[in-house]
Design a protein around this motif. Sequence first.
Motif, mmCIF file in Angstrom:
data_model
loop_
_atom_site.group_PDB
_atom_site.id
_atom_site.type_symbol
_atom_site.label_atom_id
_atom_site.label_comp_id
_atom_site.label_asym_id
_atom_site.label_seq_id
_atom_site.Cartn_x
_atom_site.Cartn_y
_atom_site.Cartn_z
ATOM 1 N N THR A 22 -9.958 -3.295 -7.049
ATOM 2 C CA THR A 22 -9.979 -3.664 -8.457
ATOM 3 C C THR A 22 -8.898 -2.900 -9.215
ATOM 4 N N ILE A 23 -8.099 -3.653 -9.972
ATOM 5 C CA ILE A 23 -7.012 -3.079 -10.766
ATOM 6 C C ILE A 23 -7.473 -3.026 -12.220
ATOM 7 N N GLU A 24 -7.667 -1.815 -12.739
ATOM 8 C CA GLU A 24 -8.332 -1.657 -14.033
ATOM 9 C C GLU A 24 -7.567 -0.800 -15.039
ATOM 10 N N THR A 25 -6.428 -0.234 -14.638
ATOM 11 C CA THR A 25 -5.737 0.719 -15.517
ATOM 12 C C THR A 25 -4.242 0.438 -15.589
ATOM 13 N N ARG A 26 -3.628 0.995 -16.635
ATOM 14 C CA ARG A 26 -2.185 0.896 -16.793
ATOM 15 C C ARG A 26 -1.471 1.527 -15.599
ATOM 16 N N GLU A 27 -2.004 2.655 -15.122
ATOM 17 C CA GLU A 27 -1.406 3.334 -13.975
ATOM 18 C C GLU A 27 -1.392 2.436 -12.752
ATOM 19 N N ALA A 28 -2.482 1.720 -12.523
ATOM 20 C CA ALA A 28 -2.558 0.821 -11.376
ATOM 21 C C ALA A 28 -1.530 -0.301 -11.492
ATOM 22 N N VAL A 29 -1.359 -0.822 -12.688
ATOM 23 C CA VAL A 29 -0.367 -1.885 -12.903
ATOM 24 C C VAL A 29 1.041 -1.365 -12.597
ATOM 25 N N GLU A 30 1.331 -0.141 -13.039
ATOM 26 C CA GLU A 30 2.647 0.455 -12.787
ATOM 27 C C GLU A 30 2.887 0.672 -11.294
ATOM 28 N N ASN A 31 1.810 0.874 -10.540
ATOM 29 C CA ASN A 31 1.925 1.146 -9.103
ATOM 30 C C ASN A 31 1.587 -0.066 -8.238
ATOM 31 N N ILE A 32 1.494 -1.247 -8.841
ATOM 32 C CA ILE A 32 0.931 -2.391 -8.129
ATOM 33 C C ILE A 32 1.744 -2.806 -6.907
#
Length: 249
Positions: free
Chosen positions: A145-155
Motif C-alpha cells: 500500500t502506497i500511502e505517503t508522499r515519501e512512498a510516491v517519491e520512491n515509487i
Amino acid sequence: MQLNQKMTTPGARLSGVLCTIPSPVVTQALAASGMDCVIVDLEHGAVDIGTAHAMIAATQGTGCAPLARVTSIDETQVKRILDMGAEGIVFPLIRTAADAGRAVASMRYPPVGTRGFGPFIAQSRWNSTLMEYPRHQEALVCILTIETREAVENIDAICAVPGIDMIVPAPFDLSTDLGVMGQFDHPDFIAAMSRVEAASKAAGIPLGNVARAKGQAEALFGRGYSFIADFDVLWLRDRAAEFRGWCAV
C-alpha cells in the motif's frame, strides 16, 4: 484458479472486501458471494488472531482467497497470520524500496526470506502436510500500500523490488499525507496517483484501489486497474440506512 494467477490474467477485473467486522459468518457470506478475495483487517478492524483464523477458515470450499492486512512490516505478525492459512498479506505504509524488500522477505522461508517455520494450522487450509506446505509459498500474494508522499517519491525503486504482486495507492491516507485530505480532485493528489500508476504499469505490477460506487469502479478499470475493494462495515451501514429510508414519510 488461485488469486496470484487471476492477478496476472490480461484484462482481469477482480473484487475484494476489507473485513473489519470480526465475524466468520460475515466472511463466509462474502466468500460465497463470488468475491475473488476477502482481506481480514488487522490494521483498522476489530479482529484478533483467533477470529482471524476462523475468518480465513470460513472461505474454505469457495473460490475466494483469504488475505490479511497487517499493522506493519512485522515479521512476527506476518508469520503468525500466514500460519493461520492466509493466502497473502497486504502491507501498509510502505515508504522505501527497503520496506518493500522486508515485506517480501517476511513472507518467504530462508534462504530467500526471513519467515520462521511453523505452519501447523496452515497445512490444513492448504490441504497439505506439514513438510509439503512450503511449496505453496510461491502462491502467496504480496500487496503493498502506497500511502505517503515519501512512498510516491520512491515509487520507481519500490516497484523494482522482486516479489511484489500488486500496488495499491491508498486514496484516503495519501491525500491526508499530501495535506489535501479527501480532495481527490486536487492537482497534488492527481499527480501523485498518476506517478504511482505509471511506475506500477512500467514494472508490470497490477494495480488495486477502493471503489465505493460502480462508476468509480469503471473509471479505475478504465485507467488500467485490475482490482477493486470496499469495506464490509460501510456496506452494512449504507444498506441499513437505505432500508430505513423505506420507512420515511
